[in-house]
Design a protein around this motif. Structure first.
Motif, mmCIF file in Angstrom:
data_model
loop_
_atom_site.group_PDB
_atom_site.id
_atom_site.type_symbol
_atom_site.label_atom_id
_atom_site.label_comp_id
_atom_site.label_asym_id
_atom_site.label_seq_id
_atom_site.Cartn_x
_atom_site.Cartn_y
_atom_site.Cartn_z
ATOM 1 N N THR A 106 27.657 7.435 -10.691
ATOM 2 C CA THR A 106 27.195 7.951 -11.979
ATOM 3 C C THR A 106 27.680 9.381 -12.186
ATOM 4 O O THR A 106 27.881 10.117 -11.236
ATOM 5 N N GLU A 107 27.859 9.731 -13.437
ATOM 6 C CA GLU A 107 28.184 11.115 -13.781
ATOM 7 C C GLU A 107 26.894 11.935 -13.675
ATOM 8 O O GLU A 107 25.805 11.379 -13.774
ATOM 9 N N ALA A 108 27.059 13.216 -13.500
ATOM 10 C CA ALA A 108 25.883 14.087 -13.415
ATOM 11 C C ALA A 108 25.010 13.881 -14.651
ATOM 12 O O ALA A 108 25.512 13.810 -15.768
ATOM 13 N N GLY A 109 23.710 13.739 -14.435
ATOM 14 C CA GLY A 109 22.798 13.572 -15.561
ATOM 15 C C GLY A 109 22.649 12.132 -16.018
ATOM 16 O O GLY A 109 21.853 11.832 -16.889
ATOM 17 N N ASP A 110 23.429 11.227 -15.406
ATOM 18 C CA ASP A 110 23.344 9.830 -15.809
ATOM 19 C C ASP A 110 22.405 9.002 -14.935
ATOM 20 O O ASP A 110 22.464 7.787 -14.943
ATOM 21 N N PHE A 111 21.598 9.676 -14.171
ATOM 22 C CA PHE A 111 20.638 8.935 -13.352
ATOM 23 C C PHE A 111 19.269 9.575 -13.486
ATOM 24 O O PHE A 111 19.089 10.765 -13.248
ATOM 25 N N GLU A 112 18.323 8.758 -13.892
ATOM 26 C CA GLU A 112 16.968 9.255 -14.094
ATOM 27 C C GLU A 112 16.056 8.500 -13.123
ATOM 28 O O GLU A 112 15.739 7.325 -13.332
ATOM 29 N N ALA A 113 15.690 9.183 -12.036
ATOM 30 C CA ALA A 113 14.945 8.507 -10.964
ATOM 31 C C ALA A 113 13.532 8.143 -11.406
ATOM 32 O O ALA A 113 12.912 8.853 -12.199
ATOM 33 N N PHE A 114 13.015 7.043 -10.884
ATOM 34 C CA PHE A 114 11.614 6.669 -11.114
ATOM 35 C C PHE A 114 10.713 7.663 -10.385
ATOM 36 O O PHE A 114 11.131 8.275 -9.415
ATOM 37 N N PRO A 115 9.479 7.778 -10.846
ATOM 38 C CA PRO A 115 8.539 8.648 -10.119
ATOM 39 C C PRO A 115 8.448 8.204 -8.660
ATOM 40 O O PRO A 115 8.471 7.001 -8.386
ATOM 41 N N PRO A 116 8.372 9.147 -7.753
ATOM 42 C CA PRO A 116 8.379 8.792 -6.329
ATOM 43 C C PRO A 116 7.088 8.125 -5.870
ATOM 44 O O PRO A 116 6.029 8.314 -6.460
ATOM 45 N N LEU A 117 7.210 7.345 -4.828
ATOM 46 C CA LEU A 117 6.056 6.756 -4.144
ATOM 47 C C LEU A 117 6.185 7.135 -2.674
ATOM 48 O O LEU A 117 7.286 7.288 -2.173
ATOM 49 N N MET A 171 0.848 -1.197 0.000
ATOM 50 C CA MET A 171 0.000 0.000 0.000
ATOM 51 C C MET A 171 0.875 1.236 0.000
ATOM 52 O O MET A 171 1.742 1.386 0.865
ATOM 53 N N PHE A 172 0.655 2.103 -0.996
ATOM 54 C CA PHE A 172 1.483 3.302 -1.104
ATOM 55 C C PHE A 172 0.746 4.351 -1.913
ATOM 56 O O PHE A 172 -0.249 4.046 -2.578
ATOM 57 N N ASN A 173 1.256 5.572 -1.848
ATOM 58 C CA ASN A 173 0.688 6.659 -2.635
ATOM 59 C C ASN A 173 1.567 6.948 -3.841
ATOM 60 O O ASN A 173 2.778 7.028 -3.710
ATOM 61 N N GLU A 174 0.904 7.123 -4.980
ATOM 62 C CA GLU A 174 1.658 7.434 -6.203
ATOM 63 C C GLU A 174 1.872 8.928 -6.325
ATOM 64 O O GLU A 174 1.414 9.545 -7.276
ATOM 65 N N LYS A 175 2.469 9.522 -5.327
ATOM 66 C CA LYS A 175 2.774 10.933 -5.509
ATOM 67 C C LYS A 175 4.046 11.281 -4.777
ATOM 68 O O LYS A 175 4.551 10.515 -3.959
ATOM 69 N N SER A 176 4.564 12.442 -5.068
ATOM 70 C CA SER A 176 5.841 12.783 -4.460
ATOM 71 C C SER A 176 5.594 13.519 -3.158
ATOM 72 O O SER A 176 4.499 13.958 -2.838
#
Lengths: 322, 281
Positions: B71-82, A313-318
């Motif tokens: 990683t070098e700057a710009g070489d990491f693209e984070a997943f959308p946060p949860l 269970m989690f929220n899909e937002k930052s």
């Protein structure tokens, strides 16, 4: 029979009834009215006590010394059974038993942690706390089941995998991970039943089933109430409070969608009536096994993976959006 | 550093408030080495990948610092946060999450995304100890699974630093336990497609993290001195009433007992992982 503090009034009443009955029998006097009244009282009290158990009372029921062990269940549930031993690598861990049995005429692989009864047995079984070789034996037997297209039934009653020096040296964490992973992809039906204690990884290592059932007075959680209390309050004697917080009862887990069904026990718990418990389990097993054995193996695995994939269970937002 | 785990049963995370009050390092100029006691100039420490110049002790570092080293700057693209929820209504958990977010600036205990390490594209995940002991709840589990799924989709290798992964997150009860199954299965799918997974164990990798995805790498590496194991040392000691062998549950101990492929110093980590990725392309 060992009694819990909270069931003592009932046991006293039951003793009085049986004493009275004996007295009547020997003295040939008529106390039938008194007996009837007392029996009515006992039945009311029984309902009151057992239908309102707290989570921790259930935990203590799950640990009752007279509760059926895995080998007891095996003799109650299967018409025939042959035990197989050893992990083919180091040792036979008697804290996990496994083999092939006949369930209503069909050969199935049965595996489960085994607690001991008397002291000697308990020592041999390491108090039901498995070492890595126990899990390796379990995995070996599960793969064997897959090879011969046999359904697997796991009966889970373990407070946790053994936290010992040698257990660590032989890869306790590693083998639990392997059990979980390999079990997930086995192309054979798996029915898991938590019969008593479902203590964290040591239980999950045998619990990746297509269908997961739980006895009414069993518990299943990420941690035992005692350990949880130790962490929260540095006081394991507050386990009853921790049990309340952990939401570890079958009712909670059914609501969370973690298990599929709850197997009711005879009033007062499985330890009071092994045979009825066994019959009740048989009928649940028959029903649930029927639904999984008819599915093609690939679909079983696919559905098994989806089942666990969805848990969380989690929220899909930052953080910024909250 | 072993005393970090005092009173810690298996699977449980170390509570940050039991740690001495400190961020990665105090704001002053000098830091005392936890291992040899020597004073180290902070700028020096930063330059040396947070290793003690005299004894080689590996200081714990944040996920952000770890990413910067790999990683070098710009070489990491984070997943959308949860963001975590409170699935079993555990008292104090919501506040704990909020507090950890404020202290670390992270959404939860993992940073994960698509990265390039020494020219090799991969999925890179790092667990951060400072967020509730780097424990795995629903968010960490889900993010890791998404990592392996993305890896599977794009045929990319996965590198996970189980840095400070204390174990399962008790506050999420059964949901945290189930993350062990969920992540192990994600590794299994990725692996069965013939794809490559490097699991790097840093201090401490215990309990539910060790007993799931972290143990399932094609190659398992560890940083020197990292505590690695299933049950915490104090629990083992209390249960067995035996004196623990010297170095019990350290990376060196795990290597000796055949549990890991190699111990790699942090200063060598980038080139080591870089080569492994290049050889598996």
């Amino acid at each position: 029979m060992q009694a819990f503090e909270w069931e003592k009034p009932l046991l006293e009443l039951e003793t009085r009834i049986s004493e009275l009955k004996e007295f009547v029998h020997s003295e040939e006097m008529d106390f039938s009215q008194e007996i009837k009244t007392l029996e009515r009282k006992a039945s009311k009290l029984r309902k009151e006590i057992y239908e309102n158990l707290t989570p921790f009372q259930r935990v203590t029921m799950a640990r009752h010394p007279k509760r059926p062990t895995t080998l007891d269940y095996i003799s109650l549930l299967f018409d025939d059974f042959i035990e197989f031993h050893g992990d083919r690598s180091y040792r036979d861990d008697q804290a996990i038993v496994g083999g092939v049995g006949l369930f209503e005429g069909r050969p199935v692989t049965v595996i489960g942690p085994q607690k001991g009864r008397a002291t000697k047995d308990n020592i041999a079984r390491n108090f039901g706390l498995p070492h890595p070789e126990g899990y390796r034996k379990a995995l070996r037997l599960m793969k064997q089941a897959e090879k011969f297209g046999r359904p697997i039934i796991t009966l889970i009653d373990v407070v946790g995998a053994y936290p010992g020096i040698e257990a660590e040296e032989r890869g306790q964490g590693m083998v639990i991970a392997q059990c979980i992973e390999e079990m997930s992809f086995l192309k054979t039906p798996i029915l898991s039943i938590i019969t008593g204690e479902g203590g964290s990884g040591g239980a999950l290592a045998l619990g990746v089933g297509d269908c997961i059932l739980m006895l009414e007075n069993a518990w299943y959680s990420v941690i035992s109430p005692e350990m949880c209390a130790t962490i929260l309050w540095r006081d394991s004697s507050r386990a009853a409070e921790a049990a309340q917080l952990l939401r570890l009862t079958p009712t909670d887990l059914l609501k969370f969608g973690i298990i599929d069904d709850v197997i009711t026990e005879p009033l007062g718990g499985a330890h009071r009536d092994h045979v009825t418990t066994g019959l009740q389990m048989r009928s649940f097993m028959r029903r649930y096994l029927a639904t999984i054995i008819k599915k093609p193996a690939d679909r079983l695995v696919e559905e098994r993976l989806v089942r666990f994939r969805k848990i969380g269970m989690f929220n899909e937002k930052s953080l910024a959006d909250l | 550093m072993l005393n970090v785990f005092k009173g810690k049963p298996k699977y449980l995370t170390v509570r940050p408030q039991e740690e001495p009050e400190r961020k990665d390092f105090p704001d002053n100029l000098w830091t005392r080495c936890d291992s040899c006691g020597k004073m180290i100039f902070n700028k020096e420490l930063e330059k040396e990948a947070f290793l003690c110049a005299s004894c080689g002790h590996h200081f714990r570092i944040s996920a952000t610092k770890r990413l910067a080293m790999l990683t070098e700057a710009g070489d990491f693209e984070a997943f959308p946060p949860l963001v975590a929820m409170d699935p079993i209504g555990f008292p104090g958990y919501a506040e704990k999450i909020k507090q950890a977010q404020e202290q670390t600036g992270l959404d939860d205990a993992v940073l994960i995304g698509k990265a390039t390490i020494k020219g090799s594209p991969c999925i890179l995940g790092v667990i951060d100890f400072s967020f509730i002991g780097g424990s795995m709840g629903s968010v960490v589990g889900e993010q890791l699974v998404r990592g392996f799924e993305k890896g599977l989709q794009e045929e990319l290798p996965v590198v996970i630093f189980s840095g400070g992964g204390g174990g399962a997150r008790m506050h999420e009860g059964i949901f945290s336990l189930m993350q062990m199954a969920k992540t192990a299965q994600a590794v299994g799918k990725h692996s069965r497609a013939g794809l490559f997974f490097i699991s790097v164990l840093t201090h401490p990798t215990m309990g539910g993290i060790y007993a799931s995805f972290a143990s399932l790498g094609d190659i398992i590496l560890a940083e020197p001195g990292a505590l690695i194991g299933f049950a915490g040392p104090r629990i083992v000691e209390e249960t067995t009433r035996q004196k623990l062998p010297a170095g019990f549950q350290t990376a060196e101990y795990a290597l000796e007992h055949g549990m890991i492929d190699a111990i790699v110093s942090r200063s060598q980590m980038l080139s080591y992982v870089g080569r492994l990725l290049a050889w598996h392309r």
